[in-house]
Scaffold this motif. Structure first.
Motif, short mmCIF file in Angstrom:
data_model
loop_
_atom_site.label_atom_id
_atom_site.label_comp_id
_atom_site.label_asym_id
_atom_site.label_seq_id
_atom_site.Cartn_x
_atom_site.Cartn_y
_atom_site.Cartn_z
N SER A 216 -7.14 5.59 9.16
CA SER A 216 -7.79 4.37 9.65
C SER A 216 -8.92 3.89 8.75
CB SER A 216 -8.34 4.60 11.07
OG SER A 216 -7.31 4.92 11.96
N TYR A 217 -9.18 2.59 8.85
CA TYR A 217 -10.34 1.94 8.21
C TYR A 217 -10.28 2.00 6.69
CZ TYR A 217 -11.71 3.32 12.97
OH TYR A 217 -11.73 3.58 14.32
N ASN A 218 -9.11 2.13 6.12
CA ASN A 218 -8.91 2.00 4.68
C ASN A 218 -8.21 0.66 4.45
OD1 ASN A 218 -9.87 4.66 3.53
ND2 ASN A 218 -8.33 5.40 4.98
N THR A 219 -8.99 -0.40 4.28
CA THR A 219 -8.44 -1.76 4.33
C THR A 219 -7.54 -2.07 3.15
OG1 THR A 219 -10.44 -2.60 3.24
CG2 THR A 219 -10.40 -2.62 5.64
N GLU A 220 -7.58 -1.27 2.10
CA GLU A 220 -6.72 -1.53 0.94
C GLU A 220 -5.47 -0.67 0.95
OE1 GLU A 220 -7.31 -4.04 -1.08
OE2 GLU A 220 -9.07 -4.48 0.13
N LEU A 221 -5.22 0.06 2.01
CA LEU A 221 -3.93 0.74 2.17
C LEU A 221 -2.92 -0.30 2.64
CD1 LEU A 221 -4.38 4.26 3.82
CD2 LEU A 221 -3.51 3.72 1.56
N THR A 222 -1.87 -0.49 1.86
CA THR A 222 -0.97 -1.59 2.14
C THR A 222 0.47 -1.11 2.09
OG1 THR A 222 -0.39 -3.84 1.46
CG2 THR A 222 -0.97 -2.30 -0.28
N GLY A 223 1.39 -2.05 1.95
CA GLY A 223 2.81 -1.69 1.94
C GLY A 223 3.36 -1.60 3.35
N THR A 224 4.57 -1.07 3.43
CA THR A 224 5.24 -0.95 4.73
C THR A 224 5.20 0.48 5.22
OG1 THR A 224 7.37 -0.61 3.63
CG2 THR A 224 6.78 -2.88 4.20
N LEU A 225 5.45 0.65 6.51
CA LEU A 225 5.55 1.98 7.09
C LEU A 225 6.96 2.49 6.80
CD1 LEU A 225 3.63 3.75 8.73
CD2 LEU A 225 4.65 2.85 10.81
N PRO A 226 7.11 3.62 6.09
CA PRO A 226 8.44 4.06 5.67
C PRO A 226 9.35 4.34 6.86
CG PRO A 226 6.81 5.78 5.27
CD PRO A 226 6.05 4.55 5.63
N PRO A 227 10.60 3.89 6.82
CA PRO A 227 11.54 4.16 7.92
C PRO A 227 11.73 5.65 8.21
CG PRO A 227 12.41 2.46 6.45
CD PRO A 227 11.19 3.02 5.78
N SER A 228 11.51 6.47 7.18
CA SER A 228 11.68 7.92 7.39
C SER A 228 10.55 8.53 8.20
CB SER A 228 11.77 8.63 6.02
OG SER A 228 10.63 8.34 5.23
N ILE A 229 9.61 7.71 8.70
CA ILE A 229 8.51 8.23 9.52
C ILE A 229 9.06 8.99 10.72
CG2 ILE A 229 8.28 6.18 11.01
CD1 ILE A 229 5.30 8.03 9.49
N GLY A 230 10.27 8.66 11.14
CA GLY A 230 10.87 9.34 12.28
C GLY A 230 11.23 10.78 12.02
N ASP A 231 11.12 11.23 10.75
CA ASP A 231 11.41 12.63 10.43
C ASP A 231 10.26 13.57 10.77
OD1 ASP A 231 13.84 11.78 9.46
OD2 ASP A 231 13.20 11.71 7.37
N LEU A 232 9.10 13.01 11.09
CA LEU A 232 7.94 13.86 11.41
C LEU A 232 8.00 14.27 12.89
CD1 LEU A 232 5.16 11.86 9.49
CD2 LEU A 232 6.17 14.06 8.83
N LYS A 233 8.91 15.16 13.19
CA LYS A 233 9.25 15.46 14.59
C LYS A 233 8.11 16.11 15.36
CE LYS A 233 13.42 13.91 14.09
NZ LYS A 233 13.79 12.60 14.68
N LYS A 234 7.11 16.65 14.68
CA LYS A 234 6.01 17.29 15.39
C LYS A 234 4.76 16.42 15.46
CE LYS A 234 7.55 22.02 14.57
NZ LYS A 234 7.18 23.40 14.13
N LEU A 235 4.87 15.18 15.00
CA LEU A 235 3.72 14.29 14.97
C LEU A 235 3.29 13.94 16.40
CD1 LEU A 235 2.07 12.93 12.67
CD2 LEU A 235 3.36 10.84 13.13
N THR A 236 2.01 14.14 16.69
CA THR A 236 1.45 13.80 18.00
C THR A 236 0.52 12.59 17.94
OG1 THR A 236 -0.44 15.31 17.72
CG2 THR A 236 1.55 16.20 18.77
N ASN A 237 -0.16 12.38 16.80
CA ASN A 237 -1.14 11.30 16.67
C ASN A 237 -0.84 10.52 15.39
OD1 ASN A 237 -2.32 13.54 18.26
ND2 ASN A 237 -4.07 12.18 18.46
N LEU A 238 -0.43 9.27 15.52
CA LEU A 238 -0.24 8.38 14.38
C LEU A 238 -1.26 7.26 14.52
CD1 LEU A 238 1.21 7.44 11.85
CD2 LEU A 238 2.91 6.31 13.32
N ILE A 239 -2.28 7.28 13.65
CA ILE A 239 -3.42 6.37 13.79
C ILE A 239 -3.65 5.68 12.45
CG2 ILE A 239 -5.80 6.16 14.55
CD1 ILE A 239 -5.53 8.87 15.89
N LEU A 240 -3.41 4.38 12.41
CA LEU A 240 -3.55 3.59 11.17
C LEU A 240 -4.36 2.33 11.46
CD1 LEU A 240 0.20 3.81 10.03
CD2 LEU A 240 -1.67 5.29 9.31
N ILE A 241 -5.46 2.48 12.16
CA ILE A 241 -6.25 1.32 12.58
C ILE A 241 -6.94 0.67 11.38
CG2 ILE A 241 -8.15 0.54 14.06
CD1 ILE A 241 -7.67 3.06 15.76
N GLY A 242 -6.88 -0.65 11.30
CA GLY A 242 -7.67 -1.39 10.32
C GLY A 242 -7.27 -1.17 8.89
#
Length: 952
Positions: free
Chosen positions: A95-121
Motif C-alpha cells: 500500500s501507499y506506493n503511488t508509482e507501483l503500476t501495471g496490472t494485477l497478474p492473472p496468476s494471482i490465484g496461485d497464491l492459495k495460502k494468501l489471507t491478506n491482499l492489500i494494495l491501497i493507494g
C-alpha cells in the motif's frame, strides 16, 4: 568466449556457496531476487544475501516467505507474476506506493495460502483478474484507491472466508454481480462484514438477491456510483447492518418499508438520488445517529414527529425534501442533537427551540424556507442558526445575525503535551511532546462519521489517544501522534491530517514505516465507535534513518561460514577474471551512460537519432549558462523543483534559467520528452522555451525572462501595480487564448493541468503568458475524450469531476480558468481562511441587483465607483466555467469568444495590442517583487495535499 566461460563458472560457484550460507528456501530466494530487480527504491537491506534473515518487510517461517509488507517506501515498477511462485505467502501489503503500476497478474490465484491482499493507494489498472476468486483463504481484500476498471469479478463470491471487501475509489463499471446458478456473486459472501464499493462507475439496479438473512454484513457503502432502480426490499433481511451509504446515485422509487427492520443502523445516507413516495418511518432505530435524505423527490409532508424518538440522533439533514408546515419544537429536545439542516424546503410559521435540552446543539440551517417568526432568538446561545432567505429576514431595519450566511470553520490541531514548542530545522517538525523529528504523515478518511460537529475537540482527543495506545500496544516505535485540519470532502468523508512521530530517534527506519502502514492498511488499528469505517492514505516517507542493514534479526552461523569459504574461492576466481572484468567494465559504463543519458551521442552537427526533436530550441552547455548567469548568482525564485536564475545572452536578451535540484530531477528520457513537448509550443500568450542543459548531472530549462511577475503578484499588490477592470479583461483574454491554443492547435493537444494565477505571467506590456508545464499531459488521438491519470493540480483550482473520476479532459483546465476569473474579480485566493471562492460566489450572487450584489467581494483596486462594463457577463462566464460537470462547461475557444464580446461591450478592440504603458503600468513600483518563477503554492497529488514538487 573465454570471458563468457569465466562468468558462468563464477555464477555457478557463487550460487552454491550462497545456498549453503542462506536460510531462505532457494525457490523463494529466486522469486525475491526477481522482485528486487523489477522494483526501484527497495530497502537497503535487500542488497544483503539472505532475505529471511535480513530483508526489511520480509517474514519467513521454516525458510519459506510468508509475508511481504512494504507500504509507504516509494516503490516504483510493476508487480511481476513471479510473485505467485511464493507458495507459502500469506500476507502481501504494498500500500501507499503511488508509482507501483501495471496490472494485477492473472496468476494471482496461485497464491492459495494468501489471507491478506492489500494494495491501497497504488496505481494498478486494468481489470481485476477473475482468478482472484481462487484464493480460498483470503480474509482481507483491500485494493481501493487504484485505477482498476471493468466489472467486479463474480468469482469473488467464492471467497467463503472473506471478512473485508474494499474495491472503492477505482473505475469499476457494470452491474453488481450475484449468483445465477452458473456463476458466483457477492450474495454468496455470507461471512463478509464489509462491502465497500463506493466512488466507482457501477451501474444498473442493486440486485434484490444481493442481501439475505444469513449475511454478517455491517457496512454497505455504494456511494457515488451510477446505480439505478429501487432500493431492494431484501436489504431489510441483513439485520446486522450498521452503516448504509446509497447516496449520490440515481436510485428511484419509494424507500422500502423493510428498512425499519434494521434496528442496528447507526448511519444512513440516502441523499442525492431520485427517491419518491413518503418519507420512510425510521421509528425504532434507536442507535441511528446520522441521517441524510437530502435532494430527493419525496411527497410533500410535515416534519415527522417520530424523529423525536431517535434519542441517539446527532445529525438530521433533509435539504430539498419537500418538507412543509412548522418545525416541531420537540425535535430540539433530543439529547445528542448537533446539527439540523432543513434548507430549501417549504417550512413556515414560527421557529421555536425553547425546548432544547441538548448541550451539543451547534447548528440549525433553515435557509430558503418561509419562517416568519423566531421568538427565542435571544436565548439561542452559541447555536449557529441560519434563516437567510426566509420572510423573517426580509424585514427592513437591523440585520439579525441569523439572517447572514455563515461558515463553520474548524481549525483543530493537537495541543502540546505540557511543554514548549521547539524550533526545528532541516524539514523536521515539532511533535506534541516538543521533540523535533520527521513524522510519518497522511490523511485519515472516515467514510461515515456518526457526528457532524467538527469543532468538538473531544472527538479528536479521543481519536489521538486510541491511535497512540494502539500503536504502542503493538510495540510500534511511536512517541506521539498529531491530528489537524478536520474537514469534509465532496462526498462527505471526514478527513484529518495525521502525523505520527517516532520514539527514541528523529527518523523511522524501513521496518517501522512498513509496520505502521500495515497497522493502518490492515485495519489492525480499530478507531473509537462512530469513526468507522475508515481508510488511510499515506504520504511517501523520504527520511529513513540510515541504511538499516543493522537489523535486529540475528546473523546465522551458516552465513558466516559460507561467506568465509565462498570469499576464499572467489578471491582466486576474481584474480583470474580481473583483466576480463576491467575490459567489460569500460564497455558497461559506455552502455549505461548511453541508456541513462539520451543526449550522450548527440552531435549537434549531425542528424543523430538521439537528438530531441525540437524546433527553435538549442542545447546550452553548463559552462555557457554559468557564464551568462554570473555563476548562478542572481537568484530570482525558488520552489520544490529547485531555483531560477536570471541570465543575459551575448545578444543582450534576458533569460530565466530553471535549475532542478538533485531530489527533484527526472530521468533523462522524461526530461528529453518534456523538452520536445515545450519546443512545440509557439504562441504569443505562452512562455517560450529557448533551450535546455543536460550536462554534469544538471537539468536546466531556459525560458524567456518575463519581467512583470505573475498575475498572483499583481493582484496581491506584491508587484506594486494596480490592475483596473480593462486590464483584467485583457489579461483574461490573453490567458484564454494561450490555453485555447494548447487545447486545439498544439500537435498533439496539451492539457495544462495546473492553470492558476501564479502560472500566468505578465510581460513588458502586461500581456498574459501561460507558464509552467511541469504537470502537463499530451492528449493523443486514442485519448481524445479523456486521459485516465493520477490526480494532480493545485488545491482550490482542482476540477472536482477530475478529482472524483481520475479522468482528465480539457474541461479540467476550463474549471481552473474559471476559478482564476473569480480571482481576477476578487483578488482573493481560491481557498482563504477556510472559505472556497467558488462556493462564496455562488452563495452571494443576486442577479436581480446591480453588480449581482457582489460589491463586498469585488477587489477595490478594480475600479469600484467607475462603470464596470461587461462585469455581469464576465461573472456569468466564470460561473459557467466552474460548473460541477465538465459537459456543462464551455471549451476554451468558446471562452475566448465570450471574453472578446465582453471587451467589445466595454468599447475595446479585443484584437488590439496592449499599449506599452498604461495608467496602472506607470504606477508600478520599480523595486523588487516576488518573482513569478517562485512557487509556494500547495498542489494536490494522489489523494493528499503536499507542497508542490515540480519535475524540473
Amino acid at each position: 568466449m573465454m570471458g563468457l566461460r569465466i562468468q558462468v563458472f563464477l555464477l555457478s560457484v557463487w550460487f552454491q556457496f550462497s545456498v549453503i550460507a542462506a536460510t531462505t528456501d532457494p525457490r523463494d530466494f529466486g522469486v525475491l531476487q526477481s522482485l528486487r530487480n523489477g522494483w526501484q527504491n527497495t530497502p537497503p537491506t535487500w542488497r544483503s544475501q539472505d532475505p529471511c534473515s535480513n530483508w526489511d518487510g520480509i517474514e519467513c517461517v521454516d525458510s519459506r516467505v510468508t509475508s511481504i509488507t512494504l507500504s509507504s517506501i516509494g516503490l516504483t515498477g510493476q508487480l511481476s507474476s513471479d510473485i505467485t511462485a511464493l507458495s507459502e505467502l500469506q500476507i502481501l501489503d504494498l500500500s501507499y506506493n503511488t508509482e507501483l503500476t501495471g496490472t494485477l497478474p492473472p496468476s494471482i490465484g496461485d497464491l492459495k495460502k494468501l489471507t491478506n491482499l492489500i494494495l491501497i493507494g497504488c496505481s494498478f489498472h486494468g481489470p481485476i483478474p477473475d482468478s482472484i476468486g481462487s484464493l480460498p483463504q483470503l480474509f482481507y481484500l483491500s485494493i481501493n484507491l487504484n485505477k482498476f476498471s471493468g466489472p467486479i469479478p463474480p468469482s469473488i463470491g467464492n471467497l467463503s472466508r472473506l471478512f473485508w471487501l474494499d474495491l472503492a475509489d477505482n473505475q469499476l463499471s457494470g452491474q453488481i454481480p450475484v449468483s445465477d446458478g452458473t456463476s458466483s456473486g457477492l450474495d454468496m459472501l455470507v461471512n463478509t462484514e464489509h462491502f465497500h464499493l463506493g466512488n466507482n462507475q457501477l451501474s444498473g439496479e442493486i440486485p434484490d438477491k444481493l442481501f439475505n438473512s444469513d449475511m454478517a454484513l455491517k457496512h454497505v457503502l455504494f456511494e457515488n456510483n451510477s446505480l439505478t432502480g429501487m432500493i431492494p426490499s431484501s436489504l431489510g433481511l441483513a439485520k446486522k447492518l450498521e452503516v448504509i451509504r446509497f447516496d449520490r446515485n440515481s436510485i428511484t422509487g419509494p424507500v422500502p418499508r423493510t428498512l425499519s427492520n434494521l434496528t442496528s443502523i447507526q448511519q444512513l445516507f440516502l441523499s442525492n438520488n431520485k427517491l419518491n413516495g413518503s418519507i420512510p418511518s425510521l421509528a425504532g432505530m434507536n442507535f441511528l445517529s446520522y441521517l441524510d435524505t437530502s435532494n430527493n423527490s419525496f411527497n410533500a409532508s410535515e416534519v415527522p414527529l417520530w424523529f423525536s424518538s431517535l434519542l441517539s440522533l446527532t445529525t438530521l439533514i433533509m435539504e430539498n425534501t419537500q418538507l412543509q408546515g412548522q418545525v416541531p419544537s420537540v425535535l430540539f429536545s433530543l439529547p445528542n442533537l448537533q446539527t439540523v439542516v432543513f434548507k430549501n424546503n417549504n417550512l413556515s410559521g414560527t421557529l421555536n427551540i425553547s425546548t432544547s435540552n441538548s448541550n451539543q446543539l451547534q447548528s440549525i440551517d433553515l435557509r430558503n424556507n418561509s419562517i416568519s417568526d423566531f421568538p427565542g432568538s435571544a436565548g439561542a446561545g452559541g447555536i449557529n442558526i441560519t434563516l437567510d432567505a426566509n420572510p423573517i429576514c426580509e424585514v427592513s431595519g437591523e440585520v439579525k445575525a441569523y439572517c447572514m450566511k455563515s461558515q463553520s470553520n474548524s481549525s483543530y490541531s493537537t495541543p502540546l503535551n505540557n511543554c514548549q514548542r521547539v524550533s526545528c530545522g532541516s524539514g523536521q517538525i515539532s511533535s506534541p511532546t516538543c521533540k523535533c523529528a520527521y513524522p510519518y504523515t497522511g490523511i485519515l478518511n472516515f467514510r461515515a462519521p456518526s457526528f457532524s460537529d467538527l469543532e468538538n475537540t473531544t472527538y479528536y482527543t479521543t481519536l489521538e489517544g486510541s491511535l497512540t495506545q494502539s500503536f504502542q500496544s503493538h510495540q510500534l516505535p511511536v512517541d506521539s501522534v498529531s491530528l489537524s485540519n478536520p474537514r469534509k470532502n465532496l462526498i462527505e468523508y471526514l478527513q484529518l491530517s495525521l502525523e505520527i512521530f517516532p520514539s527514541g530517534q528523529d527518523h523511522f527506519n524501513w521496518t517501522g514505516i512498513s509496520s505502521l502502514g500495515f497497522a493502518l492498511s490492515n485495519q489492525t488499528y480499530k478507531p473509537p465507535r462512530g469513526f468507522e469505517p475508515y481508510f488511510f492514505f499515506a504520504n511517501p516517507y523520504p527520511n529513513f534513518a540510515g541504511d538499516s542493514t543493522g537489523s535486529n534479526k540475528s546473523t546465522s552461523i551458516g552465513i558466516i561460514i559460507g561467506a568465509a569459504v565462498g570469499g576464499s574461492v572467489l578471491l582466486f576466481l576474481l584474480l583470474l577474471a580481473g583483466v576480463y572484468a576491467y575490459r567489460q567494465k569500460r564497455k558497461a559504463e559506455r552502455a549505461t551512460d548511453q541508456n541513462q543519458n539520451p543526449f550522450a551521442s548527440w552531435d549537434p552537427n549531425k542528424n543523430n537519432g538521439s537528438i530531441p526533436q525540437v524546433k527553435g530550441t538549442r542545447s546550452f552547455s553548463f559552462e555557457e549558462l554559468s557564464k551568462y548567469s554570473n555563476k548562478f548568482s542572481d537568484d530570482i525564485g525558488s520552489g520544490g523543483y529547485g531555483k531560477v536564475y536570471r541570465g543575459t545572452l551575448p545578444t543582450g536578451e534576458q533569460i530565466a534559467i530553471k535549475r532542478a535540484q538533485q531530489g527533484s530531477m527526472q530521468g533523462g528520457l522524461e526530461f528529453k520528452t518534456e523538452i520536445e513537448l515545450l519546443s512545440r509550443v509557439h504562441h504569443k500568450n505562452v512562455v517560450r522555451l529557448l533551450g535546455f542543459c543536460f550536462q554534469q548531472g544538471e537539468q536546466m530549462l531556459i525560458y524567456d525572462f518575463v519581467p512583470n511577475g505573475s498575475l498572483k503578484d499583481n493582484l496581491s499588490g506584491k508587484s506594486g501595480m494596480r490592475l483596473d477592470w480593462t486590464r483584467r479583461l485583457k489579461i483574461a483574454l490573453g490567458a484564454a487564448r494561450g490555453l485555447a491554443y494548447l487545447h486545439e492547435l498544439a500537435d498533439p493537444p496539451i492539457i495544462h493541468r495546473d492553470v492558476k494565477s501564479t502560472n500566468i505571467l505578465l510581460d513588458e506590456q502586461l500581456n498574459a503568458r501561460v507558464a509552467d508545464f511541469g504537470l502537463s499531459k499530451l492528449l493523443f488521438d486514442s485519448e481524445k475524450s479523456h486521459v485516465t491519470t493520477q490526480v494532480k493540480g493545485t488545491l482550490g483550482y482542482l476540477d472536482p469531476e477530475y478529482y472524483m473520476t481520475n479522468q482528465l479532459t480539457e474541461k479540467s483546465d476550463v474549471y481552473s480558468f474559471g476559478v482564476m476569473m473569480l480571482e481576477l474579480i476578487t483578488a482573493r485566493s481560491p481557498i482563504e481562511r477556510g472559505k472556497n471562492i467558488v462556493r462564496e460566489m455562488k452563495m452571494a450572487i443576486n442577479k436581480e441587483k446591480d453588480l449581482y450584489s457582489l460589491s463586498e467581494l469585488i477587489d477595490p483596486n478594480i475600479g469600484l465607483g467607475t462603470t464596470l462594463k461587461g462585469f455581469e457577463q464576465f461573472v456569468d462566464l466564470a460561473m459557467k466555467c466552474v460548473e460541477e460537470s465538465g459537459a456543462d462547461r464551455p471549451t476554451m475557444s468558446e471562452v475566448v469568444k465570450k471574453i472578446e464580446n465582453i471587451l467589445e461591450l466595454a468599447g475595446l478592440n479585443p484584437n488590439a495590442e496592449s499599449a506599452t504603458t498604461s495608467a496602472t503600468y506607470e504606477e508600478a513600483s520599480k523595486g523588487n517583487f516576488h518573482h513569478p518563477y517562485s512557487n509556494e503554492a500547495f498542489v494536490y497529488s494522489g489523494s493528499f495535499v503536499s507542497p508542490k514538487i515540480e519535475p524540473h
